[in-house]
Design an enzyme around this catalytic site. Structure first.
Site, PDB file in Angstrom:
ATOM      1  N   HIS A 171       0.854  -1.195   0.000  1.00 50.08           N
ATOM      2  CA  HIS A 171       0.000   0.000   0.000  1.00 50.08           C
ATOM      3  C   HIS A 171       0.887   1.241   0.000  1.00 50.08           C
ATOM      4  O   HIS A 171       1.880   1.298   0.731  1.00 50.08           O
ATOM      5  CB  HIS A 171      -0.891  -0.036   1.249  1.00 50.08           C
ATOM      6  CG  HIS A 171      -1.612   1.244   1.515  1.00 50.08           C
ATOM      7  ND1 HIS A 171      -1.424   1.985   2.672  1.00 50.08           N
ATOM      8  CD2 HIS A 171      -2.521   1.925   0.772  1.00 50.08           C
ATOM      9  CE1 HIS A 171      -2.191   3.056   2.628  1.00 50.08           C
ATOM     10  NE2 HIS A 171      -2.868   3.052   1.493  1.00 50.08           N
TER      11      HIS A 171
ATOM     12  N   HIS B 161       2.560  11.082  -1.364  1.00 46.15           N
ATOM     13  CA  HIS B 161       1.611  10.691  -0.310  1.00 46.15           C
ATOM     14  C   HIS B 161       1.768  11.705   0.816  1.00 46.15           C
ATOM     15  O   HIS B 161       2.500  11.490   1.771  1.00 46.15           O
ATOM     16  CB  HIS B 161       1.871   9.269   0.195  1.00 46.15           C
ATOM     17  CG  HIS B 161       0.824   8.801   1.164  1.00 46.15           C
ATOM     18  ND1 HIS B 161       1.128   8.164   2.343  1.00 46.15           N
ATOM     19  CD2 HIS B 161      -0.530   8.895   1.128  1.00 46.15           C
ATOM     20  CE1 HIS B 161       0.013   7.882   2.994  1.00 46.15           C
ATOM     21  NE2 HIS B 161      -1.012   8.306   2.271  1.00 46.15           N
TER      22      HIS B 161
END
Length: 316
Positions: free
Chosen positions: A37, A114
């Site tokens: 992930h 991110h």
């Protein structure tokens, strides 16, 4: 480059090529495949601005309390410790990729993102390609599922980059049921790219996002996560797509506030891993079973090996 954590090596570098012929002839959608992930977050740039994927209040805090805010963001943005090569050596074959341009930067360079910016996408792709050159029977899924601050020119640049780096390794968009390891080996294909943006529709080498659904529980509670994983697995489409089970917990703003100095790994992931991994170990691949399973910090447990070994259940 970070040093490799203890216990991580290249024991699974050739696991796909080592599968029995019964499994290499099965549709890839029926095999268990380990994934990561936010795969690229093993390094983030604290000197760069906060990414355009962040909410306005986060950008404001980062502007007001730059150094302190970014130190906290690093702890909550990083979901992996291993580089692409280290993940590949460990057996990871699915990569969750979020990309962005840097607003205000000249040119059209694309970066992983991110919360904070990571490496240039090209550098990551070259690292993956170098591994594939040495391991000709290994297949990777590259899932470009979030694009930020990107216009038509940026998308053209990225799609061209993918073709340039991987060349003949790229698999054409095809019927999912026909994608077996035997088929891919015969064609010399090693890379399946999913591009969740209309810009990829006219390029046969870019697979649409609807062929790899990845339902997201969006919870901090492991029991709710497991209930969600079980429900979405039962609802998995019978035809036409792969399937991602995201075995991850997602911090809320109040989670971050409570565990501010600890970070995602120490505050949320490690304490709940035993419950999550018990669910993973209990799964079975196949027609109604798991396909791709993703995790944070894949090196904290024997995650990749556990997922790969689920394929032994298909031999009985």
């Amino acid at each position: 480059m970070k040093t490799r954590p203890a216990g991580i090596g290249n024991v699974n570098a050739d696991w796909m090529g080592s599968l029995p012929s019964k499994l290499s002839a099965m549709p890839l959608k029926h095999l268990a495949v380990p994934g990561s992930h936010d795969s690229f977050t093993y390094w983030v740039d604290v000197q760069a601005p906060v990414g355009p994927d962040q909410k306005v209040y986060v950008k404001y805090l980062a502007t007001m309390f730059s150094v302190l805010a970014k130190k906290v963001m690093v702890k909550w943005s990083m979901t992996q410790n291993l580089s692409f090569k280290e993940q590949l050596d460990a057996g990871i074959r699915y990569f969750d990729l979020r990309v962005s341009s840097k607003p205000g930067e000249r040119g059209i360079e694309i970066y992983f993102i991110h919360g904070l910016f990571g490496h240039k996408v090209r550098d990551g792709l070259l690292e993956i390609n170098s591994f594939l050159d040495k391991h000709r029977k290994e297949i990777v899924f590259l899932d470009f599922n979030h694009h930020y601050a990107m216009n038509a020119e940026h998308h053209t640049y990225l799609i061209h980059m993918l073709q340039e780096v991987f060349g003949s390794k790229l698999c054409n968009n095809a019927t999912v049921e026909g994608i077996t390891l035997d088929y891919l080996w015969d064609k010399g294909y090693q890379v399946i790219v999913f591009y969740h943006h209309p810009s990829g529709q006219d390029t046969p080498l870019m697979w649409p996002g609807n062929k790899i659904p990845a339902p997201w529980a969006n919870t901090t509670e492991p029991l709710k996560l497991i209930q969600f994983l079980n429900t979405t697995l039962k609802e998995r489409a019978k035809q036409g797509s792969f399937h991602v089970s995201q075995a991850i917990l997602t911090p809320r703003p109040n989670t971050v506030a409570k565990g501010l100095v600890w970070g995602l790994r120490n505050y949320l992931v490690e304490r709940n891993l035993p419950t999550i991994m018990s669910w993973v170990e209990a799964q079975k691949p196949g027609v109604d079973g798991v396909n791709i399973i993703t995790s944070d910090f894949v090196e904290l447990t024997d995650f990749a090996n556990i997922v790969i070994k689920l394929n032994n259940l298909l031999m009985t």
